[in-house]
Design an enzyme around this catalytic site. Structure first.
Site, mmCIF file in Angstrom:
data_model
loop_
_atom_site.group_PDB
_atom_site.id
_atom_site.type_symbol
_atom_site.label_atom_id
_atom_site.label_comp_id
_atom_site.label_asym_id
_atom_site.label_seq_id
_atom_site.Cartn_x
_atom_site.Cartn_y
_atom_site.Cartn_z
ATOM 1 N N SER A 288 36.773 30.227 40.950
ATOM 2 C CA SER A 288 36.875 30.545 39.530
ATOM 3 C C SER A 288 37.218 32.030 39.427
ATOM 4 C CB SER A 288 35.527 30.252 38.870
ATOM 5 O OG SER A 288 35.498 30.717 37.544
ATOM 6 N N LYS B 247 40.847 28.106 39.506
ATOM 7 C CA LYS B 247 40.502 28.028 38.077
ATOM 8 C C LYS B 247 40.661 29.418 37.486
ATOM 9 C CE LYS B 247 35.967 27.815 35.797
ATOM 10 N NZ LYS B 247 34.689 27.064 35.719
ATOM 11 N N LYS C 272 40.047 31.868 34.215
ATOM 12 C CA LYS C 272 39.391 32.064 32.927
ATOM 13 C C LYS C 272 40.464 32.465 31.917
ATOM 14 C CE LYS C 272 35.059 31.417 34.002
ATOM 15 N NZ LYS C 272 34.235 30.388 33.329
ATOM 16 N N ASP D 44 39.633 27.679 32.111
ATOM 17 C CA ASP D 44 38.326 27.606 31.457
ATOM 18 C C ASP D 44 38.281 28.633 30.333
ATOM 19 O OD1 ASP D 44 35.682 27.409 30.717
ATOM 20 O OD2 ASP D 44 34.840 27.904 32.694
ATOM 21 N N GLU E 198 38.939 23.491 30.431
ATOM 22 C CA GLU E 198 37.480 23.424 30.326
ATOM 23 C C GLU E 198 36.995 24.150 29.066
ATOM 24 O OE1 GLU E 198 35.783 24.878 33.970
ATOM 25 O OE2 GLU E 198 33.760 25.017 33.161
ATOM 26 N N ASP F 240 31.925 21.666 29.587
ATOM 27 C CA ASP F 240 30.925 22.404 30.367
ATOM 28 C C ASP F 240 29.747 22.679 29.418
ATOM 29 O OD1 ASP F 240 29.386 24.398 31.596
ATOM 30 O OD2 ASP F 240 31.049 25.671 32.171
ATOM 31 N N LYS G 115 26.820 21.095 35.906
ATOM 32 C CA LYS G 115 26.111 22.254 36.456
ATOM 33 C C LYS G 115 24.645 21.887 36.527
ATOM 34 C CE LYS G 115 29.042 26.034 34.965
ATOM 35 N NZ LYS G 115 29.306 27.020 33.902
ATOM 36 N N GLY H 148 29.564 26.238 38.711
ATOM 37 C CA GLY H 148 28.671 27.237 39.301
ATOM 38 C C GLY H 148 28.268 28.286 38.297
#
Ligand code: OSB
Ligand code: MG
Length: 369
Positions: A136, A162, A164, A189, A214, A239, A263, A291
């Protein structure tokens, strides 16, 4: 099993690299370690992987400390239990506070697995011997820095990237990454940065063959996500919005998402994580393990749950060297060639390094029966 002693320690470890999302920025991580000791002498460790600020979820490390010390630990100390179902029954009246619950429950799973001389992954019903690992990547100062990081992690063998995203760091960034890496498994995400007013903008992400997007919308929403999912070809993954198997069922019934990020800490522990996994597996919905920059203890629990058969997408369970110069367990959790080996040793399969934990601890508290 009967817990005779429950100890909390608040640790503070610097991150290898500062991490920024659309909702928060951090350069160190302060998590609570939970140590439980049974009357039989067996010991288990858990990690409460809650952020220090309430920008991802309403809890903070301080609210977790309060709930653990004043409600959860007193509710289970000295009581007899045989299963985790029994254990969670002792604190069933505590609403929410899932990160706090997850830390205590994880320590009890570890103790239970050690008592039964089984690896935690086996106790949970895991079938994989290794898990595929993704990374991530935070919002960076410029695209060159991001490219360098992607290059580094792909060279290390990580199985998917991934990114952000948030306003000002989304479609153009994803386009440039996709142009440079046409074939890598890629997902994004948003950490709840957008609203339905952004539908037309988010639709542009459909051009980039993303595995998923996400949590694009509000942290507590599943209704608007259903409207967004109907407008996108990219699968929506939830999420922040999912705290239980009931939340997962409702989100899937509403078609608010096609993938779920599980998670352990966000859903209150491994038991609920497994229940969500089982529900999604039965409905043919892929899941993956998210995570929270876990130290080695929480990370080991993530590895164990990721060994269940429905975790069919690479998770954010990277090697701890991505986050910390020195972790608090041995052996360290690593992902050579993008694969983490599921331990065959008892419990979480990694031993806490007590001297390092003591050195990094900024506060502690103990309750005895
Ligand atoms: O949304 O997945 C998230 C970290 C902090 C808060 C929220 C998130 C994250 C991550 C980090 O993406 C994942 C990791 O531990 O590598
Ligand atoms: Mg997320």
């Amino acid at each position: 099993m009967r817990l005779q002693k429950i100890s909390l320690q608040l640790l503070r470890l610097p991150l290898v690299r500062p991490f920024r999302t659309s909702s928060s920025a951090k350069d160190h991580i302060a998590h609570i370690l939970v140590r439980v000791e049974a009357a039989s002498g067996v010991v288990g460790w858990g990690e409460c992987a809650c952020p220090s600020d309430p920008y991802y979820c309403p809890e903070t490390a301080e609210t977790c400390w309060h709930i653990l010390k004043d409600f959860l630990a007193p509710s289970v100390i000295g009581k007899d239990w045989e299963s985790i179902d029994d254990l969670v029954g002792f604190y069933r009246l505590v609403k929410g506070n899932n990160f706090a619950k997850a830390g205590l429950e994880m320590a009890c799973w570890d103790a239970l697995a050690r008592e039964q001389k089984k690896p935690l992954a086996k106790l949970l019903g895991g079938t994989r011997t290794e898990i595929a690992s993704g990374v991530s990547l935070g919002i960076e100062r410029d695209i060159k820095t991001l490219f360098d990081l992607i290059e580094q992690y792909l060279a290390e063998g990580y199985r998917r990237i991934k990114l952000k995203i948030g306003h000002g760091w989304d479609v153009d960034v994803v386009r440039q990454v996709r142009e440079r890496y046409p074939d890598i498994p890629l997902q994004v995400d948003a950490n709840s940065a957008y609203t339905l007013d952004d539908i037309e903008h988010l639709k542009r992400l459909d051009d980039f063959n993303l595995l998923l997007i996400e949590q694009p919308l509000a942290h507590d929403d599943i209704i608007d996500h259903a409207r967004l999912q109907a407008a996108l070809t990219t699968p929506v993954c939830l999420d922040e919005s999912i705290h239980s198997v009931e939340d997962a069922r409702k989100a899937l019934d509403l078609q608010a998402c096609r993938v779920i990020n599980i998670k352990v800490s966000r859903v209150g522990g491994l038991r609920e994580a497994k229940r969500i996994h089982d529900h999604c597996l039965a409905r043919g919905i892929p899941v993956w393990c998210g995570g929270m920059h876990e130290y080695g203890i929480g990370r080991a629990a993530n590895v164990a749950i990721s060994s269940l058969p429905g975790f069919s997408l690479p998770g954010d369970v990277s090697g701890s060297d991505k986050y910390y110069h020195e972790d608090i367990v041995e052996p360290p959790i690593l992902a050579p060639n993008g694969l983490v080996t599921v331990p065959v040793e008892v419990g979480i399969g990694h031993e806490p390094i007590l001297e390092r934990i003591a050195e990094k601890s900024v506060r502690d508290w103990t309750l005895e029966a």
